[in-house]
Design an enzyme around this catalytic site. Structure first.
Site, PDB file in Angstrom:
ATOM      1  N   THR A 253       2.408 -11.398   1.107  1.00  0.00           N
ATOM      2  CA  THR A 253       3.476 -10.632   1.753  1.00  0.00           C
ATOM      3  C   THR A 253       2.973  -9.337   2.402  1.00  0.00           C
ATOM      4  O   THR A 253       3.583  -8.851   3.339  1.00  0.00           O
ATOM      5  CB  THR A 253       4.581 -10.267   0.734  1.00  0.00           C
ATOM      6  OG1 THR A 253       4.006  -9.504  -0.329  1.00  0.00           O
ATOM      7  CG2 THR A 253       5.256 -11.499   0.191  1.00  0.00           C
ATOM      8  N   ASP A 254       1.851  -8.803   1.884  1.00  0.00           N
ATOM      9  CA  ASP A 254       1.448  -7.464   2.326  1.00  0.00           C
ATOM     10  C   ASP A 254       1.260  -7.361   3.842  1.00  0.00           C
ATOM     11  O   ASP A 254       1.657  -6.375   4.451  1.00  0.00           O
ATOM     12  CB  ASP A 254       0.149  -7.038   1.618  1.00  0.00           C
ATOM     13  CG  ASP A 254       0.375  -6.742   0.140  1.00  0.00           C
ATOM     14  OD1 ASP A 254       1.553  -6.606  -0.258  1.00  0.00           O
ATOM     15  OD2 ASP A 254      -0.606  -6.649  -0.605  1.00  0.00           O
TER      16      ASP A 254
ATOM     17  N   THR B 213       7.941   4.650  17.154  1.00  0.00           N
ATOM     18  CA  THR B 213       8.444   5.653  16.209  1.00  0.00           C
ATOM     19  C   THR B 213       8.071   5.350  14.755  1.00  0.00           C
ATOM     20  O   THR B 213       7.924   4.184  14.377  1.00  0.00           O
ATOM     21  CB  THR B 213       9.984   5.801  16.318  1.00  0.00           C
ATOM     22  OG1 THR B 213      10.432   6.688  15.284  1.00  0.00           O
ATOM     23  CG2 THR B 213      10.708   4.472  16.173  1.00  0.00           C
ATOM     24  N   GLN B 214       7.945   6.414  13.984  1.00  0.00           N
ATOM     25  CA  GLN B 214       7.702   6.268  12.544  1.00  0.00           C
ATOM     26  C   GLN B 214       8.961   5.810  11.805  1.00  0.00           C
ATOM     27  O   GLN B 214       8.883   5.357  10.675  1.00  0.00           O
ATOM     28  CB  GLN B 214       7.286   7.617  11.941  1.00  0.00           C
ATOM     29  CG  GLN B 214       5.988   8.140  12.474  1.00  0.00           C
ATOM     30  CD  GLN B 214       5.638   9.518  11.929  1.00  0.00           C
ATOM     31  OE1 GLN B 214       6.214   9.990  10.956  1.00  0.00           O
ATOM     32  NE2 GLN B 214       4.677  10.158  12.562  1.00  0.00           N
ATOM     33  N   CYS B 215      10.132   5.982  12.453  1.00  0.00           N
ATOM     34  CA  CYS B 215      11.383   5.581  11.792  1.00  0.00           C
ATOM     35  C   CYS B 215      11.417   4.064  11.654  1.00  0.00           C
ATOM     36  O   CYS B 215      10.857   3.346  12.487  1.00  0.00           O
ATOM     37  CB  CYS B 215      12.597   5.998  12.624  1.00  0.00           C
ATOM     38  SG  CYS B 215      12.736   7.769  12.836  1.00  0.00           S
TER      39      CYS B 215
ATOM     40  N   ASP C 271      -6.176 -12.870  -0.561  1.00  0.00           N
ATOM     41  CA  ASP C 271      -5.126 -11.856  -0.601  1.00  0.00           C
ATOM     42  C   ASP C 271      -4.918 -11.424   0.853  1.00  0.00           C
ATOM     43  O   ASP C 271      -5.887 -11.284   1.603  1.00  0.00           O
ATOM     44  CB  ASP C 271      -5.623 -10.677  -1.444  1.00  0.00           C
ATOM     45  CG  ASP C 271      -4.536  -9.658  -1.686  1.00  0.00           C
ATOM     46  OD1 ASP C 271      -4.122  -9.529  -2.850  1.00  0.00           O
ATOM     47  OD2 ASP C 271      -4.117  -8.981  -0.725  1.00  0.00           O
ATOM     48  N   SER C 272      -3.681 -11.203   1.254  1.00  0.00           N
ATOM     49  CA  SER C 272      -3.462 -10.934   2.682  1.00  0.00           C
ATOM     50  C   SER C 272      -3.999  -9.580   3.126  1.00  0.00           C
ATOM     51  O   SER C 272      -4.031  -9.292   4.321  1.00  0.00           O
ATOM     52  CB  SER C 272      -1.989 -11.090   3.044  1.00  0.00           C
ATOM     53  OG  SER C 272      -1.231 -10.000   2.600  1.00  0.00           O
ATOM     54  N   SER C 273      -4.452  -8.756   2.202  1.00  0.00           N
ATOM     55  CA  SER C 273      -5.124  -7.513   2.614  1.00  0.00           C
ATOM     56  C   SER C 273      -6.439  -7.838   3.328  1.00  0.00           C
ATOM     57  O   SER C 273      -7.011  -6.975   3.999  1.00  0.00           O
ATOM     58  CB  SER C 273      -5.466  -6.651   1.401  1.00  0.00           C
ATOM     59  OG  SER C 273      -4.432  -6.685   0.472  1.00  0.00           O
TER      60      SER C 273
ATOM     61  N   THR D 262       0.347 -13.979  -3.256  1.00  0.00           N
ATOM     62  CA  THR D 262       0.876 -14.064  -4.623  1.00  0.00           C
ATOM     63  C   THR D 262       1.469 -15.435  -4.946  1.00  0.00           C
ATOM     64  O   THR D 262       1.319 -15.932  -6.060  1.00  0.00           O
ATOM     65  CB  THR D 262       1.978 -12.989  -4.812  1.00  0.00           C
ATOM     66  OG1 THR D 262       1.371 -11.717  -4.653  1.00  0.00           O
ATOM     67  CG2 THR D 262       2.613 -13.062  -6.186  1.00  0.00           C
TER      68      THR D 262
END
Ligand code: ASP
Length: 350
Positions: A101-102, A286-288, A69-71, A25
């Site tokens: 940033t992605d 972990t997902q946390c 784009d960073s994707s 961006t």
């Protein structure tokens, strides 16, 4: 073919900084026809940033010919970036990578394994709004990143790490995560203190900056035989089998619940064991967003430990993917040993 010969943006006091522009961006413009933000050639924009002239270092720029784009980032781009830094390592005091940033935290993590023991700052930055928009965060992010990349004390870099600078915070690259897509504070590192906080002054958190002693070493290979499986209540046997029992994966990252918990059903454990017995590494993170895996704290994770699942402790997904891509190419040590080590400040070990 992309030309990676640096062009001079400005001369200065002799400290030399190389900016590597990839896209994202920060350098995008609004395409009236497509009605979307699209990547844009950055050379001209950068020359028009008068603030840069007030910074002491000499600044050079290399740019990917087709910004992205960073994707669209992949392992080849990580290797290209590490290669650019390696080629110019002795000619510059610090590096700033302008990146979307992605996936910035993934790139920062991968670079922290590809560039072992850096003695120079490699600062990734980007923006939530393009540099041409009046309220943009791009200017401050870019200018502060350059200052940090050039900062020296006793003739040594103050932050010789791969890091991310964004909105007043300097974060260790392999501890950072993008957590916000609308506000300016897009990044955080829940499990590691900031390396610096930036207001009127830049307050470096010296105690938490990593000063590597060994020789800097660059790696030029990564594996793509990695898969990531997020657990959710109701996950099917078939999905688990697809990840664990296939020919194209050698490293499976399991995103488990809480402190590393997973279903204790026999079919679940047996499938994981079959995968491990066939030579795959299974890593538990972990997902946390904060906290860490503690296999054995609950009975539901003790079974994972018993069958040889590796603990990822408090590593982020981004760091785990980078470490796995890098670790799978090592022939000198086992993945178990690699994940038991803190190689680039990515993990807290007991
Ligand atoms: N889609 C953009 C990218 O990651 C978002 C950004 O730069 O903030 O390239």
């Amino acid at each position: 073919m992309t030309n990676f010969n640096p062009i001079t943006i400005k001369t200065g006091n002799g400290t030399r900084i190389l900016i590597i522009y990839t896209g994202g961006t920060l350098g995008m413009v609004f395409d009236e026809e497509k009605k979307t933000l699209v990547p844009f050639r950055f050379h001209d924009t950068l020359r028009k940033l008068p603030e840069l002239n007030h910074l002491p270092p000499e600044i050079h720029l290399v740019s990917f010919e087709k910004p992205f784009d960073s994707s669209d980032v992949d392992a080849d781009i990580y290797l290209t970036l590490a290669g650019i830094i390696e080629r110019h390592y002795h000619s510059y005091d610090g590096f700033v990578i302008i990146h979307g940033t992605d996936t910035m935290a993934f790139t920062a993590s991968a670079l922290s394994f590809l560039i072992h023991n850096p003695h120079k700052p490699i600062v990734l930055t980007g923006a939530q709004l393009p540099i041409g928009i009046p309220r943009t965060d791009a200017r401050e992010n870019l200018i502060t990143s350059i200052e940090i990349a050039a900062a020296r004390m006793n003739n040594k870099a103050i932050v010789p790490e791969v890091c991310i600078y964004f909105n007043g915070r300097l974060l260790r690259g392999n501890r950072a995560r993008k957590r916000e897509s609308s506000q300016f504070d897009a990044f955080d590192s829940e499990n590691y203190p900031y390396l610096a906080e930036i207001g009127v002054y830049i307050d470096y958190n010296f105690r938490h900056i990593r000063y590597s002693e060994g020789e800097t070493r660059f790696y030029n290979v990564l594996s793509d035989e990695v898969s990531v499986l997020t657990l959710f209540p109701g996950i099917s046997r078939e999905i688990l089998r697809k990840h664990l029992l296939n020919e194209s994966t050698r490293g499976v990252i399991l995103l488990t619940y809480g402190s590393g918990n997973a279903p204790s059903a026999d079919w679940f454990i047996d499938t994981l064991k079959q995968g491990i017995d066939s030579g795959k590494a299974v890593l538990n993170i972990t997902q946390c967003t904060g906290g860490k895996v503690m296999m054995g704290k609950y009975a539901s994770s003790q079974r994972l430990k018993d069958i040889g699942v590796i603990s990822g402790s408090d590593m982020t997904l981004e760091a785990a993917v980078g470490k796995m891509m890098w670790g799978l190419t090592r022939t000198d040590t086992s993945l178990k040993e690699i994940f038991a080590q803190n190689l680039a400040g990515e993990i807290s070990l007991p």
